[in-house]
Design a protein around this motif. Structure first.
Motif, PDB file in Angstrom:
ATOM      1  N   GLN A   1       0.829  -1.207   0.000  1.00 29.88           N
ATOM      2  CA  GLN A   1       0.000   0.000   0.000  1.00 29.88           C
ATOM      3  C   GLN A   1       0.865   1.260   0.000  1.00 29.88           C
ATOM      4  O   GLN A   1       0.578   2.234  -0.705  1.00 29.88           O
ATOM      5  CB  GLN A   1      -0.925  -0.001   1.218  1.00 29.88           C
ATOM      6  N   LEU A   2       1.918   1.242   0.801  1.00 32.32           N
ATOM      7  CA  LEU A   2       2.817   2.391   0.870  1.00 32.32           C
ATOM      8  C   LEU A   2       3.503   2.619  -0.472  1.00 32.32           C
ATOM      9  O   LEU A   2       3.570   3.759  -0.957  1.00 32.32           O
ATOM     10  CB  LEU A   2       3.863   2.169   1.964  1.00 32.32           C
ATOM     11  N   THR A   3       3.995   1.552  -1.081  1.00 33.35           N
ATOM     12  CA  THR A   3       4.663   1.678  -2.375  1.00 33.35           C
ATOM     13  C   THR A   3       3.722   2.239  -3.424  1.00 33.35           C
ATOM     14  O   THR A   3       4.089   3.131  -4.210  1.00 33.35           O
ATOM     15  CB  THR A   3       5.212   0.314  -2.827  1.00 33.35           C
ATOM     16  N   GLU A   4       2.497   1.742  -3.453  1.00 33.96           N
ATOM     17  CA  GLU A   4       1.505   2.233  -4.424  1.00 33.96           C
ATOM     18  C   GLU A   4       1.228   3.716  -4.217  1.00 33.96           C
ATOM     19  O   GLU A   4       1.096   4.482  -5.180  1.00 33.96           O
ATOM     20  CB  GLU A   4       0.218   1.423  -4.307  1.00 33.96           C
ATOM     21  N   ALA A   5       1.151   4.133  -2.947  1.00 36.54           N
ATOM     22  CA  ALA A   5       0.892   5.548  -2.654  1.00 36.54           C
ATOM     23  C   ALA A   5       2.044   6.423  -3.134  1.00 36.54           C
ATOM     24  O   ALA A   5       1.823   7.514  -3.679  1.00 36.54           O
ATOM     25  CB  ALA A   5       0.678   5.737  -1.151  1.00 36.54           C
ATOM     26  N   LEU A   6       3.278   5.958  -2.956  1.00 33.26           N
ATOM     27  CA  LEU A   6       4.435   6.733  -3.390  1.00 33.26           C
ATOM     28  C   LEU A   6       4.548   6.772  -4.910  1.00 33.26           C
ATOM     29  O   LEU A   6       4.952   7.788  -5.486  1.00 33.26           O
ATOM     30  CB  LEU A   6       5.716   6.133  -2.789  1.00 33.26           C
TER      31      LEU A   6
ATOM     32  N   LYS B   1       6.143  13.085  -5.429  1.00 36.28           N
ATOM     33  CA  LYS B   1       6.813  14.337  -5.050  1.00 36.28           C
ATOM     34  C   LYS B   1       7.595  14.216  -3.747  1.00 36.28           C
ATOM     35  O   LYS B   1       8.398  15.087  -3.409  1.00 36.28           O
ATOM     36  CB  LYS B   1       5.782  15.459  -4.898  1.00 36.28           C
ATOM     37  N   HIS B   2       7.395  13.154  -2.994  1.00 35.19           N
ATOM     38  CA  HIS B   2       7.958  13.033  -1.650  1.00 35.19           C
ATOM     39  C   HIS B   2       9.458  12.735  -1.664  1.00 35.19           C
ATOM     40  O   HIS B   2       9.996  12.168  -2.622  1.00 35.19           O
ATOM     41  CB  HIS B   2       7.224  11.942  -0.869  1.00 35.19           C
TER      42      HIS B   2
ATOM     43  N   ASN C   1      10.866   4.852  -7.054  1.00 34.72           N
ATOM     44  CA  ASN C   1      11.834   5.864  -7.487  1.00 34.72           C
ATOM     45  C   ASN C   1      11.735   7.141  -6.647  1.00 34.72           C
ATOM     46  O   ASN C   1      11.977   8.249  -7.127  1.00 34.72           O
ATOM     47  CB  ASN C   1      11.668   6.201  -8.975  1.00 34.72           C
ATOM     48  N   ILE C   2      11.370   6.984  -5.380  1.00 40.85           N
ATOM     49  CA  ILE C   2      11.314   8.108  -4.440  1.00 40.85           C
ATOM     50  C   ILE C   2      12.724   8.339  -3.884  1.00 40.85           C
ATOM     51  O   ILE C   2      13.352   7.407  -3.379  1.00 40.85           O
ATOM     52  CB  ILE C   2      10.343   7.803  -3.281  1.00 40.85           C
TER      53      ILE C   2
END
Length: 266
Positions: free
Chosen positions: A92-97, A102-103, A132-133
């Motif tokens: 879920q976290l990866t999908e959100a990023l 922009k983070h 790619n954050i």
């Protein structure tokens, strides 16, 4: 709540070099590692990165943090709700990023990520590979050993891909320049023996280094110059500074001793 100082940053040659590497890593959306002894300036650098990047989020890696604790803290920092088991939370976290790239993620005291489960570092690498954050990993030389595989943790494939930078000790000339800046900014005069004592504290990395130096300096300024926070805030924002009405203050060893026992009211 992560502690931050309002004092001007001690911009040493080492600080400039590390900041340059970190900025390049962020611009190129890389994984960047910053190494240094405790109190060498790593947390101050992350504070400055946060100030210049509204989408940068600083995560303190606690010794007792589980994998899921780490992932939930990252999710909270980017304002994402996650639930379920550790694997589900990571997805879920990866999908959100991926959907909101922009983070910038800043991790402090990353040497703690090896405690209990060494794969925390590898999970961060997986999230980076998929999203790619840009990420910045800050820690002591224990982190360097962890990433290089020196402790048999099988992470050298990560180490080779990193942008890397290292904090060096503050020099006497750099320290003097910083103290001179504070004297001019806040209408102060540090006695010669106080300067020597503060420099020794600043470079004593086994007992806190810059971190303890900054803390004592804040206590001293709160004791003798209560206006210091407003003045330093204006200085950092490059706004007009109102200090013409201040009466010059000499900081001698007696004042330093008194202020070391002074508790700041926060």
């Amino acid at each position: 709540m992560l502690r931050r100082t309002l004092l001007p940053t001690m911009e040493t040659k080492s600080y400039d070099e590390v900041m340059g590497t970190v900025r390049m890593g962020i611009k190129q959306r890389k994984l960047t590692a910053v190494f240094g002894t405790p109190g060498s300036g790593k947390s101050s650098l992350l504070n400055d990165i946060e100030l210049e990047n509204p989408c940068a989020h600083r995560i303190l890696c606690a010794p007792t943090m589980t994998m899921k604790n780490l992932l939930v803290q990252i999710a909270n920092s980017v304002n994402t709700h996650v639930k379920g088991d550790t694997y589900s939370v990571q997805q879920q976290l990866t999908e959100a990023l991926v959907s909101d790239p922009k983070h910038i993620l800043l991790f402090d005291e990353c040497e703690n990520l090896h405690r209990g489960n060494v794969s925390k570092i590898d999970v961060l690498r997986q999230i980076y590979d998929e999203s790619n954050i840009p990420m910045v990993l800050c820690g002591t030389y224990q982190l360097q050993n962890l990433l290089s595989g020196a402790n048999d943790h099988n992470q050298p494939q990560i180490f080779r891909r990193l942008f890397k930078a290292e904090f060096k000790l503050v020099s006497k000339d750099e320290f003097i320049k910083y103290i001179d800046t504070l004297e001019k900014l806040l209408f102060l005069k540090f006695a010669p023996d106080v300067r020597n004592e503060l420099f020794a504290l600043c470079t004593d990395v086994e007992n806190g280094g810059l971190g303890i130096f900054i803390y004592l300096l804040e206590n001293t300024l709160t004791f003798v110059r209560p206006e210091w926070e407003d003045i330093c805030t204006a200085y950092k924002k490059q706004e007009p500074i109102e200090n013409s009405a201040l009466t010059p203050v000499m900081i001698d060893r007696n004042i330093l001793r008194q202020s070391s026992r002074f508790q700041m009211k926060k």
